[in-house]
Motif scaffolding. Sequence first.
Motif, PDB file in Angstrom:
ATOM      1  N   ARG A 168       0.822  -1.228   0.000  1.00  0.00           N
ATOM      2  CA  ARG A 168       0.000   0.000   0.000  1.00  0.00           C
ATOM      3  C   ARG A 168       0.853   1.275   0.000  1.00  0.00           C
ATOM      4  O   ARG A 168       0.617   2.194  -0.790  1.00  0.00           O
ATOM      5  N   TRP A 255      -0.357  -6.860   4.779  1.00  0.00           N
ATOM      6  CA  TRP A 255      -1.276  -6.058   5.586  1.00  0.00           C
ATOM      7  C   TRP A 255      -0.634  -5.572   6.891  1.00  0.00           C
ATOM      8  O   TRP A 255      -0.101  -6.363   7.652  1.00  0.00           O
ATOM      9  N   ARG A 290     -10.026 -10.149   4.128  1.00  0.00           N
ATOM     10  CA  ARG A 290      -8.627  -9.877   3.777  1.00  0.00           C
ATOM     11  C   ARG A 290      -8.332 -10.461   2.399  1.00  0.00           C
ATOM     12  O   ARG A 290      -8.711 -11.593   2.101  1.00  0.00           O
ATOM     13  N   ASN A 294      -2.617 -10.168   0.277  1.00  0.00           N
ATOM     14  CA  ASN A 294      -2.303  -9.101   1.232  1.00  0.00           C
ATOM     15  C   ASN A 294      -2.228  -9.724   2.625  1.00  0.00           C
ATOM     16  O   ASN A 294      -2.891  -9.288   3.566  1.00  0.00           O
ATOM     17  N   GLU A 296      -1.062 -10.873   6.305  1.00  0.00           N
ATOM     18  CA  GLU A 296      -0.575 -10.079   7.442  1.00  0.00           C
ATOM     19  C   GLU A 296       0.949  -9.970   7.371  1.00  0.00           C
ATOM     20  O   GLU A 296       1.643 -10.967   7.125  1.00  0.00           O
TER      21      GLU A 296
END
Length: 357
Positions: A168, A255, A290, A294, A296
């Motif tokens: 991101r 993430w 989720r 992506n 964790e």
Amino acid sequence: MMSSLHADKSLFLLFLVFSQIVFILILYRHGASSLLQGFLASPQGSWDYSKTHNVYTNLSVFIPLSDEKMMTHCPLKSPILVGPITVIFAKLPSERGIVKKNPFVQSGGQYRPPHCFAHYKSAIIIPHRNRELHLRYLLYYLHPFLQRQQLHYRIYVIHQAGNGTFNRAKLLNVGVKEALKNEDWDCLIMHDVDLIPENDYNLYICDHRYPKHMSSAMDKFKYSLPYWSYFGGVSAVTPEQYLRMNGFPNTYWGWGGEDDDMFMRIQLAGMTISRTPLSLGHYKMIPHKRDKENQENKIRFTLLKKTKRTWKQDGINSLDIQLISVEEAQLYTNITVDVGGITILPPEKSKDIWTFL
Ligand code: UD2
Ligand code: MN
């Protein structure tokens, strides 16, 4: 009589001096732009979200002037704001339908008020992959929302190519760099694709003192802050603030953590954050699971411990990407980018694709 007049005059002068000191103190503590935001965002305090308006209300009052020479500046306070907006995710609007409802949006998702010169120029930067339906809802709501604020704006969607792990913050760096090639934007707004603002008094402009966190009250957190240093969702920085904090980290894959790193580098660059008041910063998040690519980011806390040492080297000054394309779609500028990373298939879990630096 004379002496009481004299006393009145001195009292009045004292009052004037006192109110000036109070005003200067407020300016010093809260800054001119938050005063402006306060002034624009009347009524102050609490909002009644049980009464909402259609997001397309009032837009037809903006008619282009036949003679451009007659054009003046838009008023500081947009006269057609409505406050709380009706946000529902029932019927998905078609792209053609959105284009039809927004006749003054130009190619690339750019808009300038057709009847006056805008006071602010904001770029909206959306990191994206494989969330087409969310993007459609966001475009449906955001275009009329921003037009009612009488902004000059452009929406940029930064699309991560391939199916490697999502990044991101790196996409946001790409968005800022590309957006600033188009225009000398006053404000860069980082916007999750699944967040819809619920109050049009929440102005999409920057706070010139500090980076501003805008999505302070989200339905997913029961309209409260999840933790005090929270900086995820929607935030606004000026190009100067962005350069001062060396942009965003490129090293957070998957993430989580990148928003906390942003918060940290703001402090390390000698700034702090400002925050849209909770009563105004209402957002709805389109419910979702989720995304598969992506996962964790399990090393995020280790990375965060190193930020103090790494922020000056890792950021906009070290951005390394392959720009694939920049296209002007009707409702947004579509930037596709290869952000790198290595994709490997772990032998025992060959269906899961993992990416790391
Ligand atoms: C939270 C934060 C978000 C970010 C993230 C951690 C909120 C509302 N937002 O989002 O700002 O800090 O945690 O990384 O708390 N995206 C795609 N495709 C993907 C994956 C992500 O387009 O496959 C984009 C999209 O704009 C999305 C954003 O990245 O809104 C954040 O990802 P998320 O929505 O899956 O994560 P969430 O809701 O926990
Ligand atoms: Mn989300």
